[in-house]
Scaffold this motif. Structure first.
Motif, PDB file in Angstrom:
ATOM      1  N   GLU A  25       0.825  -1.283   0.166  1.00  0.00           N
ATOM      2  CA  GLU A  25       0.173  -0.057  -0.047  1.00  0.00           C
ATOM      3  C   GLU A  25       0.717   1.208  -0.048  1.00  0.00           C
ATOM      4  OE1 GLU A  25      -3.416   0.807  -0.428  1.00  0.00           O
ATOM      5  OE2 GLU A  25      -3.693  -1.220  -0.931  1.00  0.00           O
ATOM      6  N   ILE A  26       2.005   1.198   0.822  1.00  0.00           N
ATOM      7  CA  ILE A  26       2.930   2.400   0.931  1.00  0.00           C
ATOM      8  C   ILE A  26       3.654   2.727  -0.489  1.00  0.00           C
ATOM      9  CG2 ILE A  26       5.087   3.488   1.937  1.00  0.00           C
ATOM     10  CD1 ILE A  26       4.129   1.658   4.432  1.00  0.00           C
ATOM     11  N   TYR A  27       3.980   1.784  -1.291  1.00  0.00           N
ATOM     12  CA  TYR A  27       4.934   1.782  -2.475  1.00  0.00           C
ATOM     13  C   TYR A  27       4.087   1.580  -3.753  1.00  0.00           C
ATOM     14  CZ  TYR A  27       8.490   2.570   0.721  1.00  0.00           C
ATOM     15  OH  TYR A  27       9.417   3.003   1.631  1.00  0.00           O
ATOM     16  N   LYS A  28       2.951   0.957  -3.693  1.00  0.00           N
ATOM     17  CA  LYS A  28       2.177   0.817  -5.159  1.00  0.00           C
ATOM     18  C   LYS A  28       2.183   2.001  -6.010  1.00  0.00           C
ATOM     19  CE  LYS A  28      -2.670   0.890  -3.999  1.00  0.00           C
ATOM     20  NZ  LYS A  28      -3.782   0.482  -3.499  1.00  0.00           N
ATOM     21  N   ASP A  29       1.473   3.009  -5.674  1.00  0.00           N
ATOM     22  CA  ASP A  29       1.601   4.134  -6.469  1.00  0.00           C
ATOM     23  C   ASP A  29       2.927   4.395  -6.869  1.00  0.00           C
ATOM     24  OD1 ASP A  29      -1.044   4.068  -6.406  1.00  0.00           O
ATOM     25  OD2 ASP A  29      -1.227   5.489  -4.839  1.00  0.00           O
ATOM     26  N   GLY A  35       7.613   3.102 -12.881  1.00  0.00           N
ATOM     27  CA  GLY A  35       7.639   2.111 -14.041  1.00  0.00           C
ATOM     28  C   GLY A  35       7.003   2.854 -15.463  1.00  0.00           C
ATOM     29  N   TYR A  36       5.855   3.627 -14.921  1.00  0.00           N
ATOM     30  CA  TYR A  36       5.179   4.428 -16.091  1.00  0.00           C
ATOM     31  C   TYR A  36       6.291   5.605 -16.844  1.00  0.00           C
ATOM     32  CZ  TYR A  36       1.925   7.213 -18.782  1.00  0.00           C
ATOM     33  OH  TYR A  36       1.274   7.665 -19.912  1.00  0.00           O
ATOM     34  N   ARG A  37       6.938   6.289 -15.855  1.00  0.00           N
ATOM     35  CA  ARG A  37       7.863   6.975 -16.093  1.00  0.00           C
ATOM     36  C   ARG A  37       9.098   6.464 -17.190  1.00  0.00           C
ATOM     37  NH1 ARG A  37       5.210  11.597 -17.050  1.00  0.00           N
ATOM     38  NH2 ARG A  37       4.233  12.190 -14.884  1.00  0.00           N
ATOM     39  N   MET A  38       9.451   5.521 -16.390  1.00  0.00           N
ATOM     40  CA  MET A  38      10.674   4.933 -17.242  1.00  0.00           C
ATOM     41  C   MET A  38      10.186   4.303 -18.681  1.00  0.00           C
ATOM     42  SD  MET A  38      13.311   3.606 -14.449  1.00  0.00           S
ATOM     43  CE  MET A  38      14.524   3.145 -15.676  1.00  0.00           C
ATOM     44  N   GLU A  46       2.591  -1.514 -14.503  1.00  0.00           N
ATOM     45  CA  GLU A  46       1.645  -2.219 -13.643  1.00  0.00           C
ATOM     46  C   GLU A  46       2.378  -3.624 -13.499  1.00  0.00           C
ATOM     47  OE1 GLU A  46      -2.299  -2.780 -14.341  1.00  0.00           O
ATOM     48  OE2 GLU A  46      -2.791  -0.717 -14.565  1.00  0.00           O
ATOM     49  N   ASP A  47       2.997  -4.202 -14.530  1.00  0.00           N
ATOM     50  CA  ASP A  47       3.809  -5.523 -14.471  1.00  0.00           C
ATOM     51  C   ASP A  47       4.949  -5.501 -13.672  1.00  0.00           C
ATOM     52  OD1 ASP A  47       1.616  -6.639 -15.982  1.00  0.00           O
ATOM     53  OD2 ASP A  47       2.817  -6.497 -17.977  1.00  0.00           O
ATOM     54  N   VAL A  48       5.479  -4.181 -14.027  1.00  0.00           N
ATOM     55  CA  VAL A  48       6.800  -4.030 -13.258  1.00  0.00           C
ATOM     56  C   VAL A  48       6.672  -3.797 -11.564  1.00  0.00           C
ATOM     57  CG1 VAL A  48       8.882  -2.157 -12.635  1.00  0.00           C
ATOM     58  CG2 VAL A  48       8.319  -3.293 -14.937  1.00  0.00           C
ATOM     59  N   ALA A  49       5.532  -2.987 -11.227  1.00  0.00           N
ATOM     60  CA  ALA A  49       5.550  -3.018  -9.762  1.00  0.00           C
ATOM     61  C   ALA A  49       4.603  -4.294  -9.295  1.00  0.00           C
ATOM     62  CB  ALA A  49       4.163  -1.988  -9.775  1.00  0.00           C
ATOM     63  N   GLN A  50       4.170  -5.048  -9.860  1.00  0.00           N
ATOM     64  CA  GLN A  50       3.581  -6.271  -9.230  1.00  0.00           C
ATOM     65  C   GLN A  50       5.047  -7.286  -9.065  1.00  0.00           C
ATOM     66  OE1 GLN A  50       0.631  -8.107 -11.705  1.00  0.00           O
ATOM     67  NE2 GLN A  50      -0.888  -7.030 -10.738  1.00  0.00           N
ATOM     68  N   GLU A  51       5.820  -7.329 -10.381  1.00  0.00           N
ATOM     69  CA  GLU A  51       7.067  -8.122 -10.099  1.00  0.00           C
ATOM     70  C   GLU A  51       7.909  -7.803  -8.980  1.00  0.00           C
ATOM     71  OE1 GLU A  51       9.742 -11.028 -11.272  1.00  0.00           O
ATOM     72  OE2 GLU A  51       7.443 -10.772 -11.880  1.00  0.00           O
ATOM     73  N   ALA A  52       8.126  -6.238  -9.087  1.00  0.00           N
ATOM     74  CA  ALA A  52       8.960  -5.706  -7.771  1.00  0.00           C
ATOM     75  C   ALA A  52       8.551  -6.162  -6.406  1.00  0.00           C
ATOM     76  CB  ALA A  52       9.054  -4.453  -7.941  1.00  0.00           C
ATOM     77  N   PHE A  53       7.227  -6.225  -6.270  1.00  0.00           N
ATOM     78  CA  PHE A  53       6.454  -6.610  -5.142  1.00  0.00           C
ATOM     79  C   PHE A  53       6.880  -8.184  -4.795  1.00  0.00           C
ATOM     80  CE2 PHE A  53       4.033  -2.684  -5.224  1.00  0.00           C
ATOM     81  CZ  PHE A  53       4.533  -2.223  -3.928  1.00  0.00           C
ATOM     82  N   LEU A  54       6.659  -8.859  -5.862  1.00  0.00           N
ATOM     83  CA  LEU A  54       6.799 -10.404  -5.860  1.00  0.00           C
ATOM     84  C   LEU A  54       8.207 -10.733  -5.465  1.00  0.00           C
ATOM     85  CD1 LEU A  54       4.724 -11.770  -8.802  1.00  0.00           C
ATOM     86  CD2 LEU A  54       4.165 -12.204  -6.601  1.00  0.00           C
ATOM     87  N   ALA A  77      12.625  -2.390  -8.541  1.00  0.00           N
ATOM     88  CA  ALA A  77      11.877  -1.618  -9.684  1.00  0.00           C
ATOM     89  C   ALA A  77      12.816  -1.186 -10.766  1.00  0.00           C
ATOM     90  CB  ALA A  77      10.752  -0.602  -9.152  1.00  0.00           C
ATOM     91  N   THR A  78      13.554  -0.297 -10.367  1.00  0.00           N
ATOM     92  CA  THR A  78      14.461   0.358 -11.340  1.00  0.00           C
ATOM     93  C   THR A  78      15.343  -0.740 -12.180  1.00  0.00           C
ATOM     94  OG1 THR A  78      14.696   2.373 -10.023  1.00  0.00           O
ATOM     95  CG2 THR A  78      16.354   1.976 -11.689  1.00  0.00           C
ATOM     96  N   ASN A  79      15.720  -1.635 -11.590  1.00  0.00           N
ATOM     97  CA  ASN A  79      16.371  -2.860 -12.399  1.00  0.00           C
ATOM     98  C   ASN A  79      15.438  -3.700 -13.165  1.00  0.00           C
ATOM     99  OD1 ASN A  79      18.995  -2.122 -11.322  1.00  0.00           O
ATOM    100  ND2 ASN A  79      18.770  -3.715  -9.748  1.00  0.00           N
ATOM    101  N   LEU A  80      14.208  -3.615 -12.703  1.00  0.00           N
ATOM    102  CA  LEU A  80      13.249  -4.264 -13.727  1.00  0.00           C
ATOM    103  C   LEU A  80      12.941  -3.656 -14.871  1.00  0.00           C
ATOM    104  CD1 LEU A  80      10.810  -6.048 -11.074  1.00  0.00           C
ATOM    105  CD2 LEU A  80      12.176  -7.212 -12.480  1.00  0.00           C
TER     106      LEU A  80
END
Length: 188
Positions: A25-29, A35-38, A46-54, A77-80
């Protein structure tokens, strides 16, 4: 915030899924925005955010509590994002068919009471030009610029995320700004 976050991470490391949910919840947005900016694509973001959390969840035992959790999750997330950008570049082919291109972006979907359609069009075009200029930056400059100006991270935090010295971060931000300026001038 850091002390509270540290406690939440400790609970998550002990297997408390609700605690990890709080971190999501703290980091999803923030991770979606990164991810959107990069990447410039809402679905990929969305995929990058989910993968980062996984990945973070799977590797919580490897997290070093001497560093900020935000630095660790941003690094993942940056590396992804960088991995996806590299794969994209390798996948380009002149013979490849192009799929349908979405006409608008997230900015064009926002309600805008008080602005005229013309003002909206100018604003959307400006956002697209800035996003295109950001997408055209070299990967290392793009990451540094986004983390600095879109996520307001300190130079040290960016250095930790990118695993480079602070002086390198300063150089990348400076060169990234110059490249953005040149890219935006070219569109005018």
């Amino acid at each position: 915030m850091e002390l509270l976050e540290h406690r939440i991470v400790k609970r998550a490391q002990k297997g408390d899924r609700l605690a990890f949910g709080e971190l999501v919840e703290i980091y999803k947005d923030k991770l979606y925005n990164l991810g959107y900016r990069m990447l410039g694509n809402p679905q990929e973001a969305e995929d990058v955010a989910q993968e980062a959390f996984l990945r973070a969840y799977a590797n919580l035992n490897k997290y070093n509590a001497n560093h900020k959790f935000s630095t660790w999750i941003y690094r993942i997330a940056t590396n992804l994002c960088i991995d996806r950008m590299r794969k994209k570049k390798a996948d380009y082919s002149l013979d490849a068919e192009t799929g349908g291109v979405e006409g608008g972006d997230m900015y064009s979907r926002l309600a805008s009471p008080g602005r005229t359609p013309e003002e909206d069009a100018v604003r959307n075009e400006t956002h697209r030009e800035v996003q295109t200029a950001i997408e055209n930056l070299p990967d290392n400059y793009r990451a540094a610029v986004i983390l600095k100006y879109m996520h307001d991270l300190s130079l040290q935090e960016i250095a930790d995320i990118l695993e480079v010295p602070v002086s390198t971060v300063k150089t990348r931000i400076h060169r990234g700004r110059e490249a953005l300026r040149a890219g935006l001038k070219a569109t005018q």
